[in-house]
Design a protein around this motif. Structure first.
Motif, PDB file in Angstrom:
ATOM      1  N   PRO A  93       0.863  -1.514  -0.042  1.00  0.00           N
ATOM      2  CA  PRO A  93      -0.015  -0.022   0.281  1.00  0.00           C
ATOM      3  C   PRO A  93       0.640   1.223   0.196  1.00  0.00           C
ATOM      4  CG  PRO A  93      -0.694  -1.389   1.460  1.00  0.00           C
ATOM      5  CD  PRO A  93       0.860  -2.148   0.634  1.00  0.00           C
ATOM      6  N   ASN A  94       2.228   0.855   0.735  1.00  0.00           N
ATOM      7  CA  ASN A  94       2.913   2.194   0.822  1.00  0.00           C
ATOM      8  C   ASN A  94       3.739   2.316  -0.783  1.00  0.00           C
ATOM      9  OD1 ASN A  94       2.559   3.259   3.062  1.00  0.00           O
ATOM     10  ND2 ASN A  94       3.681   1.443   3.662  1.00  0.00           N
ATOM     11  N   TYR A  95       3.013   1.873  -1.781  1.00  0.00           N
ATOM     12  CA  TYR A  95       4.103   2.293  -3.040  1.00  0.00           C
ATOM     13  C   TYR A  95       3.982   3.488  -4.272  1.00  0.00           C
ATOM     14  CZ  TYR A  95       5.707   1.615  -7.828  1.00  0.00           C
ATOM     15  OH  TYR A  95       6.214   1.195  -9.076  1.00  0.00           O
ATOM     16  N   PHE A  96       3.010   3.836  -3.824  1.00  0.00           N
ATOM     17  CA  PHE A  96       2.469   5.731  -3.741  1.00  0.00           C
ATOM     18  C   PHE A  96       1.811   6.551  -2.324  1.00  0.00           C
ATOM     19  CE2 PHE A  96       1.148   5.085  -8.529  1.00  0.00           C
ATOM     20  CZ  PHE A  96       2.869   4.765  -9.003  1.00  0.00           C
ATOM     21  N   ASN A  97       2.178   5.316  -1.363  1.00  0.00           N
ATOM     22  CA  ASN A  97       1.571   5.365  -0.296  1.00  0.00           C
ATOM     23  C   ASN A  97       0.044   6.071   0.152  1.00  0.00           C
ATOM     24  OD1 ASN A  97       3.246   5.843   1.438  1.00  0.00           O
ATOM     25  ND2 ASN A  97       3.363   8.744   1.191  1.00  0.00           N
ATOM     26  N   ASN A  98      -0.252   5.227   0.793  1.00  0.00           N
ATOM     27  CA  ASN A  98      -2.156   5.338   0.760  1.00  0.00           C
ATOM     28  C   ASN A  98      -2.902   4.315  -0.040  1.00  0.00           C
ATOM     29  OD1 ASN A  98      -1.858   7.361   4.092  1.00  0.00           O
ATOM     30  ND2 ASN A  98      -1.957   8.581   2.305  1.00  0.00           N
ATOM     31  N   GLY A  99      -2.648   3.743  -0.313  1.00  0.00           N
ATOM     32  CA  GLY A  99      -2.892   2.770  -0.972  1.00  0.00           C
ATOM     33  C   GLY A  99      -3.528   3.408  -2.686  1.00  0.00           C
ATOM     34  N   LYS A 100      -2.500   4.398  -3.028  1.00  0.00           N
ATOM     35  CA  LYS A 100      -3.542   5.482  -4.110  1.00  0.00           C
ATOM     36  C   LYS A 100      -3.000   4.182  -5.395  1.00  0.00           C
ATOM     37  CE  LYS A 100      -2.785   9.643  -2.377  1.00  0.00           C
ATOM     38  NZ  LYS A 100      -2.216  11.381  -2.346  1.00  0.00           N
TER      39      LYS A 100
END
Length: 295
Positions: free
Chosen positions: A87-94
């Motif tokens: 989920p932190n790939y773009f932060n907050n599952g974006k």
């Protein structure tokens, strides 16, 4: 001068995480795959989509110095499977981010031979600002330099340094690249990836030219001989990467040391072959082959 660039890319495999100092990948899964644990955003066709458009201006007031200013627009999207696992790939599952980017870079070159500097100094620095909103918020400063001295007859000592800092330190995985990408690696740890928001490295190299020779080349009047130079060397590197968020890698937040010896071959058109036998602090040893100089 000016430069204009527009690029669009998709990928059927994506590096979604770094675990045990190695990149982990999510492979493409066809729509009819019986394993339904990973649902796809792009209907199973691709896992990431990247669009970039940029405009740059380069200014060279003298032969040794070059400045570049660049502004770009970026749009990145990832598959829902990527955000599910990390989920932190773009932060907050974006699943998508859109952001502008501004950068300024300067490089200085005053060495005897750019492809293989033995004497003189060369270096560059870059300041980057990514994003103006919540999607991306990053200030990044990088700098690297090479200094060489002739300390004896055909005996040379080289010192290289590299520094990287990203602010604030709370960055998504997308902005965590450090060691293992591009020129930033310790000789002897080439196969490892160490992510971080701050990193530093020092390389020390002692070289000795042992012989040089020419090979006749009959198919060109302007280049009737192909020159070769051979150097033996010994070296030692040290580095450190700081990571606040992703702590599942043993080489983050600790000093790293490597050492070794090797042979370098130089020939026509800036070709450099490096054969290096290195060891690292993990007790691992190996032979590494490179086709360019360190930086």
């Amino acid at each position: 001068g000016y430069g204009v660039n527009v690029s669009y890319a998709t990928a059927r495999e994506i590096n979604h995480l770094t675990l045990d100092n190695e990149q982990k990948f999510i492979p493409y899964k066809p729509a009819n795959d019986p394993d339904t644990s990973l649902r796809h955003l792009f209907n199973g066709q691709v896992l990431s989509e990247i669009f970039n458009a940029s405009l740059s201006y380069t200014y060279r007031p003298a032969i040794k110095t070059r400045h570049q200013f660049k502004i770009s627009y970026n749009r990145n999207r990832i598959d829902a499977a990527v955000a599910k696992i990390n989920p932190n790939y773009f932060n907050n599952g974006k699943l998508s981010i859109v952001y502008p980017e501004l950068s300024y870079s300067v490089d200085y070159n005053n060495v005897d031979y750019v492809a293989y500097p033995l004497k003189g100094f060369m270096g560059d620095a870059q300041l980057v600002r990514k994003g103006i909103g919540k999607d991306i918020n990053l200030w990044q400063l990088t700098a690297k330099g090479t200094r060489g001295w002739e300390i004896g007859k055909k005996l040379y000592y080289g010192l290289q340094g590299y520094g990287l800092v990203k602010l604030p330190f709370d960055q998504p995985y997308f902005n965590q690249r450090a060691f293992g990408y591009g020129d930033l690696f310790l000789r002897g740890l080439e196969k490892y990836v160490i992510d971080g928001v701050a990193a530093g490295m020092i390389r020390n190299t002692l070289r000795k030219e042992i012989f040089r020779f020419d090979i006749p080349f009959l198919f060109s009047r302007s280049h009737d001989r192909i020159p070769f130079k051979v150097y033996v060397k010994t070296y030692g590197d040290m580095g450190y990467a700081y990571n606040k968020t992703f702590l599942q890698n043993s080489l983050t937040n600790r000093m790293m040391y490597t050492a070794g010896a090797g042979i370098d071959f130089l020939t026509l058109y800036d070709v450099v072959f490096r054969f290096e036998y290195s060891c690292n602090q993990l007790g691992q040893k190996g032979l590494f082959l490179h086709f360019k100089n360190d930086f």
